[in-house]
Design a protein around this motif. Structure first.
Motif, mmCIF file in Angstrom:
data_model
loop_
_atom_site.group_PDB
_atom_site.id
_atom_site.type_symbol
_atom_site.label_atom_id
_atom_site.label_comp_id
_atom_site.label_asym_id
_atom_site.label_seq_id
_atom_site.Cartn_x
_atom_site.Cartn_y
_atom_site.Cartn_z
ATOM 1 N N GLN A 268 0.598 -1.534 0.824
ATOM 2 C CA GLN A 268 0.354 0.183 0.227
ATOM 3 C C GLN A 268 0.960 0.906 0.068
ATOM 4 N N TYR A 269 1.937 1.321 0.333
ATOM 5 C CA TYR A 269 2.936 2.062 0.434
ATOM 6 C C TYR A 269 3.859 1.733 -0.854
ATOM 7 N N GLN A 270 3.568 1.913 -2.072
ATOM 8 C CA GLN A 270 4.386 1.233 -3.200
ATOM 9 C C GLN A 270 5.566 2.297 -3.358
ATOM 10 N N VAL A 271 4.866 3.705 -3.553
ATOM 11 C CA VAL A 271 6.357 5.106 -4.111
ATOM 12 C C VAL A 271 7.040 4.612 -3.063
ATOM 13 N N ASP A 272 6.689 4.606 -1.996
ATOM 14 C CA ASP A 272 7.939 4.432 -0.470
ATOM 15 C C ASP A 272 8.302 3.430 -1.119
ATOM 16 N N HIS A 273 8.669 1.938 -1.095
ATOM 17 C CA HIS A 273 8.827 1.062 -1.150
ATOM 18 C C HIS A 273 9.644 0.508 -2.560
ATOM 19 N N HIS A 274 9.627 1.333 -3.161
ATOM 20 C CA HIS A 274 10.251 1.832 -4.474
ATOM 21 C C HIS A 274 11.051 2.657 -4.793
ATOM 22 N N LEU A 275 11.165 3.260 -3.849
ATOM 23 C CA LEU A 275 12.224 4.286 -3.944
ATOM 24 C C LEU A 275 13.156 3.818 -2.324
ATOM 25 N N PHE A 276 13.467 3.401 -1.708
ATOM 26 C CA PHE A 276 13.533 2.290 -0.649
ATOM 27 C C PHE A 276 13.700 0.950 -0.904
ATOM 28 N N PRO A 277 13.479 -0.592 -1.153
ATOM 29 C CA PRO A 277 13.087 -1.132 -1.814
ATOM 30 C C PRO A 277 13.176 -2.022 0.064
ATOM 31 N N MET A 278 14.454 -1.583 0.401
ATOM 32 C CA MET A 278 15.136 -2.619 1.252
ATOM 33 C C MET A 278 14.969 -1.925 3.192
ATOM 34 N N ILE A 279 13.737 -1.133 2.957
ATOM 35 C CA ILE A 279 13.318 -0.643 4.348
ATOM 36 C C ILE A 279 11.982 -1.844 4.008
ATOM 37 N N PRO A 280 12.009 -1.977 5.477
ATOM 38 C CA PRO A 280 10.846 -2.818 6.333
ATOM 39 C C PRO A 280 9.462 -2.744 6.534
ATOM 40 N N ARG A 281 8.888 -3.706 5.847
ATOM 41 C CA ARG A 281 7.497 -3.003 5.716
ATOM 42 C C ARG A 281 6.814 -2.729 7.083
ATOM 43 N N HIS A 282 7.154 -2.524 8.041
ATOM 44 C CA HIS A 282 7.077 -2.292 9.497
ATOM 45 C C HIS A 282 6.973 0.024 9.837
ATOM 46 N N ASN A 283 7.844 0.355 8.978
ATOM 47 C CA ASN A 283 8.701 1.658 8.823
ATOM 48 C C ASN A 283 8.132 2.122 7.780
ATOM 49 N N LEU A 284 7.537 1.149 6.558
ATOM 50 C CA LEU A 284 6.892 2.116 5.782
ATOM 51 C C LEU A 284 6.519 3.284 5.696
ATOM 52 N N ALA A 285 5.686 3.801 6.759
ATOM 53 C CA ALA A 285 4.074 4.124 7.356
ATOM 54 C C ALA A 285 5.353 5.818 7.669
#
Length: 336
Positions: A268-285
């Motif tokens: 659901q945080y696709q933009v943020d994941h694409h910029l920083f793909p190694m950030i764990p999902r619990h820190n994407l917010a």
């Protein structure tokens, strides 16, 4: 348990749908592991990726890595021609779906006449209606590509072929064992542990696989489909490319945010994941807050939509490409 302890066909088919959902959620876990969001040592992430990917889902880790790395490098970037694979593999969907007028017309170069085939015309014309039926078959296609990769029976793209020729499989034995284990337990389950007839076994197998294809593709389709597409020569810098081709998914239309967070598995945080793909999902917010602020400061378009509005955007985009394709076709080849 629903298959083993119940004799109800309705319960069995419900379990098939739940199996499709299980595969979807396993996909998000494999995604986390293979992006190396969990372990410091990449080997452990790869091995857990094989467990969640090969054993649980039937997907080859190596096949997924090659495909997904290409997607992250050039999201929504077109191939330079119909015979090349230098663009985003996730939108390399012709002749079934086209995400721009240029892509819709790209197969003309394959015909000596320079015209669109009857099949291309039909598929592009009706693609807003065939989109969901195609998603139902997505997992079956991925299973096929994964099996070929794991057992060296072919490659899903030229890029994958080159990688296999240069490096081979990273874990050749474990990949094969994982795929075999997957089909062993899946076929046992789909047959009701030997109690189902052929028709019911096939119904269970296809219900589980097609529902999973829909559950998976619905989420990552919302992540990019219907957003900006680019040619290699016109693409923006890395930051703008990742942000403008990607859509975040929010709660709305009766779907609470916690449900969206669970269903999408971090994407659901696709933009943020694409910029920083190694950030764990619990820190994407937390990352999302910073990225959104940065985009506003520098005037970069940052798009979010809920599950319903996002799906409508995708269908409207497909419909617009269809309309543009038909209008352009009439202009180029007017009736005499």
């Amino acid at each position: 348990a629903m298959v083993y302890f119940s004799e109800s066909t309705a319960v069995h088919m419900t379990s098939a749908l739940l199996m499709g959902l299980f595969w979807q959620q396993s996909g998000w876990l494999a995604h986390d592991f293979i992006h190396h969001q969990v372990f410091k040592q990449r080997k452990y992430g790869d091995l857990m990726g094989i467990f969640q990917g090969n054993v649980m889902q039937g997907y080859s880790m190596q096949w997924w890595k090659n495909k997904h790395n290409g997607h992250h490098a050039v999201p929504n970037l077109h191939n330079t021609s119909a015979i090349t694979t230098d663009g985003d593999p996730d939108i390399d969907t012709m002749p079934l779906l086209a995400w721009s007028l240029k892509q819709a017309q790209s197969f003309r170069e394959l015909n000596a006449s320079g015209k669109d085939s009857a099949f291309v015309k039909f598929m592009i014309k009706w693609q807003a209606f065939t989109y969901f039926p195609i998603l139902l078959l997505a997992r079956l296609s991925w299973l096929n590509e994964s099996f070929k990769t794991a057992f060296r029976l072919g490659a899903s793209s030229k890029n994958a072929k080159v990688e296999m020729e240069r490096k081979g499989l990273q874990y050749p034995i474990i990949e094969k064992i994982g795929i075999v284990l997957h089909y062993t337990w899946v076929l046992a389950l789909a047959s009701g542990f030997g109690t189902f007839g052929l028709t019911k076994s096939l119904a269970y197998f296809f219900t589980a696989n097609c529902s999973c294809g829909l559950f998976l593709a619905l989420v990552f389709g919302l992540g990019h489909n219907g957003m900006a597409t680019y040619d290699a020569e016109t693409r923006p810098d890395f930051w703008k490319l990742q942000v403008t081709t990607t859509r975040n998914i929010t709660g709305g239309h009766g779907f609470p945010q916690f449900f969206v967070d669970w269903l999408c598995g971090g994407l659901q945080y696709q933009v943020d994941h694409h910029l920083f793909p190694m950030i764990p999902r619990h820190n994407l917010a937390k990352c999302h807050t910073l990225v959104e602020s940065f985009c506003k400061e520098w005037g970069v378009k940052y798009h979010e939509a809920d599950l319903v509005d996002g799906t409508m955007e995708v269908l409207q985009h497909l419909s617009k490409v269809s309309d543009d394709f038909l209008v352009d076709m009439i202009k180029e080849f007017p009736a005499m």
